[in-house]
Design an enzyme around this catalytic site. Structure first.
Site, PDB file in Angstrom:
ATOM      1  N   CYS A 101       0.849  -1.198   0.000  1.00 43.90           N
ATOM      2  CA  CYS A 101       0.000   0.000   0.000  1.00 43.90           C
ATOM      3  C   CYS A 101       0.881   1.243   0.000  1.00 43.90           C
ATOM      4  O   CYS A 101       1.639   1.466   0.925  1.00 43.90           O
ATOM      5  CB  CYS A 101      -0.865  -0.030   1.254  1.00 43.90           C
ATOM      6  SG  CYS A 101      -1.774   1.480   1.561  1.00 43.90           S
ATOM      7  N   GLN A 102       0.829   2.020  -1.059  1.00 43.74           N
ATOM      8  CA  GLN A 102       1.622   3.252  -1.102  1.00 43.74           C
ATOM      9  C   GLN A 102       0.735   4.403  -1.527  1.00 43.74           C
ATOM     10  O   GLN A 102      -0.059   4.284  -2.445  1.00 43.74           O
ATOM     11  CB  GLN A 102       2.756   3.113  -2.136  1.00 43.74           C
ATOM     12  CG  GLN A 102       3.877   2.202  -1.689  1.00 43.74           C
ATOM     13  CD  GLN A 102       4.669   1.715  -2.886  1.00 43.74           C
ATOM     14  OE1 GLN A 102       4.140   1.087  -3.799  1.00 43.74           O
ATOM     15  NE2 GLN A 102       5.948   2.001  -2.894  1.00 43.74           N
TER      16      GLN A 102
END
Ligand SMILES: C[S@@+](CC[C@H](N)C(=O)[O-])C[C@H]1O[C@@H](n2cnc3c(N)ncnc32)[C@H](O)[C@@H]1O
Length: 346
Positions: A101-102
């Site tokens: 998750c970025q």
């Protein structure tokens, strides 16, 4: 023949579910390739699956940034990247990818190596753009829905739609699909528009089978899993001076497993069980952590998987991290069954 690519493969939670469900539903399938950067995950994976004829690359950026330019929002669909990827990857019909998750906006503000490497979502986008598989299933943490005021998620969905996919997503909790663990994850699924699939919006049916952690806990384990007095103090404190009853050990539905469960002991965050719960005893004698086998069971992996990994010298520490990182096998099974019942993959 459904050809499959297992990207960010971890220890193969997607592949395990996929081989089982496609075989059961008589959909001919073959995993043609996988990519995983972590060498210990590679060890567990290659010991448990037949990878002999599979395409493999450790770092996917060796493919997607073979031109020395990392994928980003403006180049993932360039002609140059597209031909680069097409030349290197085999063709496949279905892509699996549980990606880190970025947030896109905060990445832009950070300077440094991580930033230069770019968000891994753009590697997925570049691969979809060039290979054009008929289907994809992506997995991520719930937080992806809300970071940057939902902007990151909106960008992801619109990029996938612009690549000519019908796209939707479900927020699913592992505890609803036959494993006693609370674990909310989003699954984004897509099918090329031209497939004209029956596109299911309702999530897979919740399992009627009720399971509790009693079904995964081992009766006899090595004493190394029992907590020392010093650690007990941290675990049992509930912040207000109360002990035990309020500290929520012995949960019937386990808390989400994490990558870091091996290193830290955190009350209210990790999972601990006492002899009272495990052996139905009246008096508290000990409290212990989960074993790696139990951690894998909580993610839907069969005991055989653990035994094979151990035989291949994967350490307990690595197995805890791998279990904390993986997708819940049962949830992927439910998704695949659901999609097949809607006519997908035929
Ligand atoms: C969220 S986990 C996915 C776990 C997987 N679904 C499973 O069932 O075990 C993401 C994985 O991507 C891997 N990864 C991160 N960067 C990568 C890269 N550049 N190339 C290939 N794999 C990468 C990590 O090592 C990690 O195992």
């Amino acid at each position: 023949m459904m050809k499959i690519f297992d990207l960010f493969a971890g220890i193969g939670g997607f592949r395990l579910a996929s081989e089982k469900i496609f075989d059961k539903q008589k959909v001919k399938n073959e995993t043609v390739g996988w990519s995983e950067i972590d060498k210990y995950c590679q060890k567990s994976y290659s010991a448990n699956f037949n990878v002999k004829n599979n395409f493999f690359v450790d770092d996917i950026k060796k493919i997607t940034a073979g031109d020395k330019i990392f994928c980003n929002s403006s180049n993932y669909n360039s002609k140059k990247k597209s031909s680069l990827i097409k030349n290197k990857l085999p063709y496949f019909d279905l892509l699996y990818a549980g990606f880190p998750c970025q947030s896109f906006s905060s990445m832009g503000k950070q300077k440094g190596l991580e930033d230069e490497r770019g968000a891994l979502f753009f590697d997925i986008a570049a691969i979809l753009h060039s290979i054009k598989p008929k289907y994809f299933i992506l997995e991520n943490v719930k937080r992806l829905l809300t970071i940057d005021n939902k902007k990151t998620f909106r960008i992801i969905i619109s990029i996938l739609q612009n690549e000519n996919y019908d796209v939707s997503w479900w927020l699913l909790d592992s505890k609803d699909y036959g494993v006693p663990q609370t674990r909310r994850r989003i699954f984004i699924y897509g099918s090329l528009k031209k497939n004209k699939n029956n596109f299911p919006i309702d999530p897979p049916k919740i399992s009627k089978k009720i399971t509790t952690t009693k079904s995964v806990l081992e009766k006899n384990v090595d004493s190394k899993y029992i907590l020392s007095k010093k650690i007990l103090k941290t675990i049992l404190k509930d912040g207000s001076g109360g002990y035990y009853s309020k500290s929520e050990i012995d949960l019937e539905i386990a808390r989400p497993l994490t990558r870091t469960m091996v290193k830290m002991h955190r009350a209210h965050q990790d999972n601990y069980y006492s002899n009272k719960f495990i052996n139905n005893e009246k008096k508290l004698k000990w409290i212990r952590r989960l074993t790696p086998l139990e951690a894998l069971r909580l993610q839907g992996f069969p005991d055989k998987f653990y035994k094979i990994a151990k035989k291949n010298n994967v350490s307990d520490t690595q197995l805890y991290m791998q279990a904390g990182n993986s997708v819940t096998v049962n949830v992927v099974e439910a998704i695949l069954n659901h999609l097949i019942n809607h006519g997908w993959f035929r």
